[in-house]
Write a protein that holds these residues in place. Sequence first.
Motif, PDB file in Angstrom:
ATOM      1  N   PHE A 144       0.816  -1.213   0.000  1.00 60.25           N
ATOM      2  CA  PHE A 144       0.000   0.000   0.000  1.00 60.25           C
ATOM      3  C   PHE A 144       0.853   1.267   0.000  1.00 60.25           C
ATOM      4  O   PHE A 144       0.321   2.361  -0.150  1.00 60.25           O
ATOM      5  CB  PHE A 144      -1.021   0.006   1.151  1.00 60.25           C
ATOM      6  CG  PHE A 144      -0.452  -0.177   2.518  1.00 60.25           C
ATOM      7  CD1 PHE A 144       0.109   0.881   3.203  1.00 60.25           C
ATOM      8  CD2 PHE A 144      -0.504  -1.422   3.129  1.00 60.25           C
ATOM      9  CE1 PHE A 144       0.615   0.701   4.465  1.00 60.25           C
ATOM     10  CE2 PHE A 144       0.007  -1.603   4.393  1.00 60.25           C
ATOM     11  CZ  PHE A 144       0.569  -0.541   5.061  1.00 60.25           C
ATOM     12  N   ILE A 145       2.163   1.108   0.176  1.00 55.71           N
ATOM     13  CA  ILE A 145       3.043   2.266  -0.042  1.00 55.71           C
ATOM     14  C   ILE A 145       3.654   2.185  -1.439  1.00 55.71           C
ATOM     15  O   ILE A 145       3.671   3.159  -2.181  1.00 55.71           O
ATOM     16  CB  ILE A 145       4.178   2.292   1.000  1.00 55.71           C
ATOM     17  CG1 ILE A 145       3.597   2.442   2.398  1.00 55.71           C
ATOM     18  CG2 ILE A 145       5.129   3.428   0.721  1.00 55.71           C
ATOM     19  CD1 ILE A 145       4.643   2.444   3.490  1.00 55.71           C
ATOM     20  N   ILE A 247      -5.524  -4.700  -1.740  1.00 57.87           N
ATOM     21  CA  ILE A 247      -4.870  -3.407  -1.932  1.00 57.87           C
ATOM     22  C   ILE A 247      -4.545  -3.169  -3.393  1.00 57.87           C
ATOM     23  O   ILE A 247      -4.919  -2.150  -3.972  1.00 57.87           O
ATOM     24  CB  ILE A 247      -3.567  -3.363  -1.103  1.00 57.87           C
ATOM     25  CG1 ILE A 247      -3.871  -3.466   0.388  1.00 57.87           C
ATOM     26  CG2 ILE A 247      -2.759  -2.144  -1.424  1.00 57.87           C
ATOM     27  CD1 ILE A 247      -4.258  -2.178   1.015  1.00 57.87           C
TER      28      ILE A 247
ATOM     29  N   SER B 235      -1.710  -1.365   9.964  1.00 58.11           N
ATOM     30  CA  SER B 235      -1.714  -0.330   8.925  1.00 58.11           C
ATOM     31  C   SER B 235      -2.490  -0.797   7.716  1.00 58.11           C
ATOM     32  O   SER B 235      -3.189  -0.007   7.083  1.00 58.11           O
ATOM     33  CB  SER B 235      -0.313   0.054   8.470  1.00 58.11           C
ATOM     34  OG  SER B 235       0.655  -0.486   9.248  1.00 58.11           O
ATOM     35  N   VAL B 239      -5.476   1.226   6.251  1.00 52.48           N
ATOM     36  CA  VAL B 239      -5.499   1.683   4.864  1.00 52.48           C
ATOM     37  C   VAL B 239      -6.838   1.331   4.225  1.00 52.48           C
ATOM     38  O   VAL B 239      -7.408   2.103   3.462  1.00 52.48           O
ATOM     39  CB  VAL B 239      -4.326   1.046   4.080  1.00 52.48           C
ATOM     40  CG1 VAL B 239      -4.526   1.219   2.594  1.00 52.48           C
ATOM     41  CG2 VAL B 239      -3.026   1.692   4.489  1.00 52.48           C
ATOM     42  N   ILE B 255      -0.843   7.101   5.886  1.00 48.20           N
ATOM     43  CA  ILE B 255      -0.404   6.679   4.557  1.00 48.20           C
ATOM     44  C   ILE B 255      -1.578   6.643   3.591  1.00 48.20           C
ATOM     45  O   ILE B 255      -1.481   7.093   2.448  1.00 48.20           O
ATOM     46  CB  ILE B 255       0.279   5.301   4.645  1.00 48.20           C
ATOM     47  CG1 ILE B 255       1.627   5.453   5.335  1.00 48.20           C
ATOM     48  CG2 ILE B 255       0.471   4.703   3.269  1.00 48.20           C
ATOM     49  CD1 ILE B 255       2.231   4.160   5.773  1.00 48.20           C
ATOM     50  N   LEU B 272       2.502  11.517   1.661  1.00 51.91           N
ATOM     51  CA  LEU B 272       2.719  10.079   1.592  1.00 51.91           C
ATOM     52  C   LEU B 272       4.123   9.722   2.074  1.00 51.91           C
ATOM     53  O   LEU B 272       4.311   8.766   2.821  1.00 51.91           O
ATOM     54  CB  LEU B 272       2.520   9.582   0.158  1.00 51.91           C
ATOM     55  CG  LEU B 272       2.809   8.094  -0.066  1.00 51.91           C
ATOM     56  CD1 LEU B 272       1.823   7.243   0.704  1.00 51.91           C
ATOM     57  CD2 LEU B 272       2.750   7.740  -1.539  1.00 51.91           C
ATOM     58  N   ALA B 276       5.079   7.156   5.272  1.00 48.08           N
ATOM     59  CA  ALA B 276       5.593   5.890   4.744  1.00 48.08           C
ATOM     60  C   ALA B 276       7.015   5.664   5.231  1.00 48.08           C
ATOM     61  O   ALA B 276       7.376   4.558   5.643  1.00 48.08           O
ATOM     62  CB  ALA B 276       5.539   5.893   3.220  1.00 48.08           C
TER      63      ALA B 276
END
Lengths: 305, 304
Positions: A144-145, A247, B235, B239, B255, B272, B276
């Motif tokens: 997700f990053i 995701i 996380s 998310v 994030i 971001l 992150a």
Amino acid sequence: MNGILKRLALVPLLAWLVATGGFFLLRLAPGGPFDRDRAPASAEVEAALRAKYHLDEPLHRQYLRCLGGWVLGDFGPSLKYRNHTVNDILAQSLPVSGVLGLLAAGVAFGIGIPVGAWGALRRGRWPDRLASMLAVVGICIPSFILGPILVLVFGLQLAWLPPALWGSWENCILPVLALGLYFAARVSRLTREGMTDVLRSPFVRTARAKGLSPGAIVRRHALRGSLLPVAAYAGPMLADLLTGSFIVENLFQIPGTGVFFVNSFLNRDYPMMIALAVLYSVLLQALNLGSDLALRSLDPRVRHA
Amino acid sequence: MRERIFQHLAAWTRPFRGDRTTTVASGILLAALLFAVVFPACSSFAPDATDAEAFSPPGPRHLLGSDLHGRDLLVRIAVATRISLLVGASGAAVSLGIGVGWGLVAVYFGGKIDAWMMRFVDLLYALPSVVLVLLVLNFFESAVATRLQGVFPDSPDQARLFLLVLCLGGISWLTMARIIRGQVLSLKERPFILASRALGAGAGRILFLHLLPNLSGIILVYLTLTVPAVMLQESFLSVLGLGIRPPQASLGTLIADGASQLNPVRMRLWLLAFPAGALAGVLWALGRVGDALREAFEPRDRDV
């Protein structure tokens, strides 16, 4: 051989347990499948809907009805997408997730194994340090990053690749990388550990002593044994990859199965949820079995253990 | 006396000083802890304070920039790191409690009960963990919320946090249980256990006085490795919008917010990049420290 048959026989039992557990737990969860429809249904309409999908019957009748379907491999209609059966939806979305997952697994093995092996062969020198650093970075950056960054750089800034959607080979690249690089990092670490262990073992020393070239030692002797940790990890990894990632599929707007894992629960889409849980657990069992078989063929000692 | 304390300290910190990377990782971890605990109190911005400068890029006023509502990102990251670390640590503690208990009980009873308890672990392994978390969250949220409302009347979202910790602990104890069981099985046959059994020690005494201390190394190791795993899971859920809820924030929610601000017209990369980076940094440091502890404590690796 006997052990394999025994484990195969346990798969249907496990599937039944998962389906049954899922059935009752989901019925106990608050909310119902028609709560999130666009307009709140009037009492009569909702009653009619419940009657149509047999949700008004006593629980044991519903269970027996579902059980009959499960035995035939039929999970019934989806309660959210009411024009489709669960099997339909899975038939459409599983191949997409499957292709994505297989490509990501290809990335994981294709990058992870050579990089890990290379690191182990040059242990302590700069290639090893570089490979280890990359692996650590890969493990600490979840999809997700990584996904948004890939989209931003290659999809929007450089505009080399389409930022989303599914269909042509160009569409595959970014999601496959977003999904696969994490696993590539894990695989490279496992390969490095395995390879290091093998390179220290007496039979490699013998091979070296009889004058075999380093390349031949790796190819003929070391590689096989060094893949043991990877083979053990491959089962759970493939089960995760093949059933799709919420995701990545969500980010790239890919019509796969991963999104349903979360959405079907939020929608209280009972049949869909049960089908997915059963699918995942059966796949995991099958792949773990495959993993063990691979271990046996890689290492004869496991066979006799 | 003082010298002995120093000796103990030196022995205890040896794994953390093993090599440069580990030292750096321990330093980062300490710094992150201090930052998360102390910084919100001494920052000039409150974590929820909004001002007119929405989306101001990193600069002298907002060191790491500000978000959609003009909240200072640096303070938000500190608060979020605190929640993430809290969830990670308490989730790992829950997994420790269940896992160690399960493993010990399975071995203690042995035979059929052991086999069934381990089959149950296998069954849970076979379930997709997201589904399990969602299920538990949904089941108990309203009940726990009303229960906790009485205890903490002014903070409504404690229930979410509490349940999240329980759930994440509840799905990450499986590996712990397996490892503990394996370890106990091998310890059980050691001479000192046989000796104490011969002296007439009861099962409780053997389990808690003889086995548990010998497991502490491996427990510590897997605890440090479970914390980052739980943080990552949290996380991930955040998310998806299923974890920590606003106004509370974890690194995952930050994030997610940052990712939703990415568009080709206007880049707000800092939203971001910094959360992150914080998450990746903490995960890395925890993982590194865990690995160092494993190398120091795990008996198998010591001989090599």
